[in-house]
Scaffold this active site. Structure first.
Site, PDB file in Angstrom:
ATOM      1  CG  HIS A  32     -60.005 -67.003  52.363  1.00  0.00           C
ATOM      2  ND1 HIS A  32     -58.931 -67.755  52.769  1.00  0.00           N
ATOM      3  CD2 HIS A  32     -60.593 -67.726  51.379  1.00  0.00           C
ATOM      4  CE1 HIS A  32     -58.862 -68.877  52.069  1.00  0.00           C
ATOM      5  NE2 HIS A  32     -59.881 -68.881  51.210  1.00  0.00           N
ATOM      6  CE1 TYR A  88     -55.207 -77.275  48.382  1.00  0.00           C
ATOM      7  CE2 TYR A  88     -54.662 -75.085  47.553  1.00  0.00           C
ATOM      8  CZ  TYR A  88     -55.188 -75.896  48.547  1.00  0.00           C
ATOM      9  OH  TYR A  88     -55.681 -75.357  49.699  1.00  0.00           O
ATOM     10  CD  GLU A  97     -55.902 -69.557  47.013  1.00  0.00           C
ATOM     11  OE1 GLU A  97     -57.034 -69.564  46.521  1.00  0.00           O
ATOM     12  OE2 GLU A  97     -55.311 -70.584  47.370  1.00  0.00           O
TER      13      GLU A  97
HETATM   14  O1  IFM Z   1     -60.868 -74.041  49.563  1.00  0.00           O
HETATM   15  C1  IFM Z   1     -59.914 -73.325  48.871  1.00  0.00           C
HETATM   16  C2  IFM Z   1     -59.434 -72.145  49.683  1.00  0.00           C
HETATM   17  O2  IFM Z   1     -60.479 -71.319  50.061  1.00  0.00           O
HETATM   18  C3  IFM Z   1     -58.465 -71.323  48.871  1.00  0.00           C
HETATM   19  N1  IFM Z   1     -57.417 -72.150  48.329  1.00  0.00           N
HETATM   20  C4  IFM Z   1     -57.785 -73.361  47.659  1.00  0.00           C
HETATM   21  C5  IFM Z   1     -58.719 -74.179  48.523  1.00  0.00           C
HETATM   22  C6  IFM Z   1     -59.116 -75.489  47.794  1.00  0.00           C
HETATM   23  O3  IFM Z   1     -59.764 -75.173  46.603  1.00  0.00           O
END
Ligand code: IFM
Length: 482
Positions: A136, A310, A181
């Site tokens: 991550h 999101y 991601e």
């Molecule tokens: O905080 C991040 C996370 O680390 C990865 N996905 C999106 C989140 C919100 O921006």
């Protein structure tokens, strides 16, 4: 997984009532190492690209760093107790590569392994399934010094690291996630530059896309060879749910979809890069970094595809007349682009509100649409929402409590969207709320709070917000609270 059978009262705004999730549906919450652990220089941890980036003036809001973060490294046991109180069935965390292999390759730091081993045991003792992400975003800095994800040798180092973790925790981890991601790692890290390592090199961003895909495939194989338990395998992608704007809307959506979504799903799940992606980016790279056998290595069967969602994005073709708005929801930085080959072609336009504190539009219908679309494109691939949640400017009452009706409503509407997707036949296995704790929100530092548990960054005290209490009821009963 059985179909949804509850008696539902539908609502046009995704505030359905009477929703019950199927037995076995996983209710979890997620965090990531650099965002919560702190202890950045303790017990042999080496520096990562985010240590370097956050200490570079002007890169992160307020000069914030992850040096202390939520101090989870020292408070992990009470954080696990918090998860028990919330009734979580699973916890998605990430492992800090620089705690395990501080130099990026070579010497292994046993203290780092011991930390995650204790964490996994603590989860299992509490009946919470460990869902471990290998990457991550905290790349060991020595690997970036050799070229980072833009060079192929980083995939060798990642495979070595995956093997170490498979041997150490593969008897107990419930689900392995290779990458979180990769869109952000590649395009924000090497193209747009708003994330570490902060490079503005479109060709390097596309090389990083491929090397991240390859790293995933090689890690799945290494984990399978070394894990002695029966873990599941996964990767988490952040999908762009795109709407077209203006006359060129359909073409803009096609281009953005190729770069943001299909650059990952097609090699991972179909074993090929989309032809239109290669054409759209031909002025940037010839993709010579793709070697014989790579696509076979990338295309590993996975048990579950992680979906982070999101908000939606609206994109058109830039007509050259207006000032370009690269409003893709990430901290902008001068001189970079997250869209190699399409930087002067795509225009991201403002979304209709309402918005979260990130400026992201609230669109639960986008989640339903995404889940249905993925299950149509990849009909035999089970899905898991591995992140969904919202930042809002919380207010702490004089008695210390945090009432966060906007976050609670956001979650309620997105869980409704997930439930509707289940009702439409999507094989959705679970849902992880982002995030368990307020934490270090990358370029925004500690300014944006996503937690269902508040963290006071002066005292490090935790307080369960109203949304956390609401989620605990959902996790414990499987029924969406009113
Ligand atoms: O905080 C991040 C996370 O680390 C990865 N996905 C999106 C989140 C919100 O921006």
């Amino acid at each position: 997984m059985s179909r949804v059978t509850s008696a539902v009262v539908g609502s046009a705004d995704y505030r359905d009532s009477g929703l019950v999730f199927p037995p076995g549906f996983t209710f979890g919450s997620a965090t990531a190492s650099y965002q919560i652990e702190g202890a950045a220089a303790e017990d042999g941890r080496g520096p990562s690209i985010w240590d370097t980036f956050s200490k570079t003036p002007g890169k992160v809001w307020n000069g914030d760093t992850g040096d202390v973060a939520c101090d989870h490294y020292h408070r992990w046991e009470s954080d696990l107790d918090l998860m028990t109180d919330l009734g979580l069935g699973a916890y998605r965390f990430s492992i800090a590569w620089p705690r395990i292999v501080p130099g990026g390759r070579g010497d292994v730091n046993q203290a780092g392994i011991d930390f995650y081993s204790r964490l996994v045991d603590g989860l299992l003792e509490r009946g919470i399934r460990p869902v471990a992400t290998l990457y991550h975003w905290d790349l060991p800095q020595p690997l970036e010094d050799e070229g980072g994800w833009a060079v192929r040798s980083t995939t060798d180092a990642f495979e070595e690291y995956a093997r170490i973790m498979g041997e150490a925790l593969g008897d107990r981890v419930h689900t392995w996630t290779t990458l979180n991601e990769p869109w952000c790692s590649a395009y924000l890290g090497y193209g747009q530059g708003g994330h570490a390592p902060g490079r503005h090199e479109p060709a390097a961003a596309l090389a990083a896309v491929h090397h991240l895909n390859l790293a995933h495939g090689r890690a799945v194989q290494a984990l399978r060879e070394t894990s002695t338990g029966t873990p599941q395998y996964s990767i988490t992608l952040n999908f762009h749910v795109l709407r077209g704007h203006g006359d060129g809307g359909a073409e803009a959506v096609r281009r953005a979809d190729a770069l943001a979504n299909r650059a990952f799903t097609h090699p991972l799940l179909k074993g090929q890069y989309p032809a239109d992606l290669l054409e759209d980016t031909a002025s940037v790279t010839d993709w010579a970094f793709v070697q014989d056998g790579d696509l076979r290595a990338i295309n590993q069967p996975i048990d579950v595809l992680g979906v982070n969602y999101y908000s939606t994005a609206t994109v058109g073709l830039w007509d050259g007349a207006s000032a370009k708005q690269m409003n893709d929801g990430h901290k902008p930085t001068a001189g970079g682009t997250a869209w190699p080959g399409s930087a002067d072609v795509l225009e991201f336009v403002a979304q209709p509100g309402p918005y979260t504190a990130m400026g992201w539009n609230i669109a639960p219908e986008g989640l339903e649409e995404l889940l249905v679309s993925l299950s149509e494109q990849f009909p035999h691939q089970p899905l898991m929402v591995t992140e969904n949640g919202a930042a809002f400017d919380d207010v702490v009452a004089p008695d210390g409590s945090v009432s966060d009706p906007e976050r609670l409503d956001y979650l309620r509407r997105h869980f409704t969207a997930a439930h509707r997707a289940l009702g439409r036949g999507v094989d959705l296995r679970g849902y992880f709320v982002w995030s368990l704790l307020d934490n270090f929100e990358w370029g925004f530092g500690y300014a944006k709070r996503f937690g269902i548990v508040r963290v006071d960054f002066d005292t490090l005290e935790r307080t369960v917000k109203d949304s956390g209490r609401w989620y605990a009821e959902l996790a414990k009963t499987g029924a969406l609270p009113a």
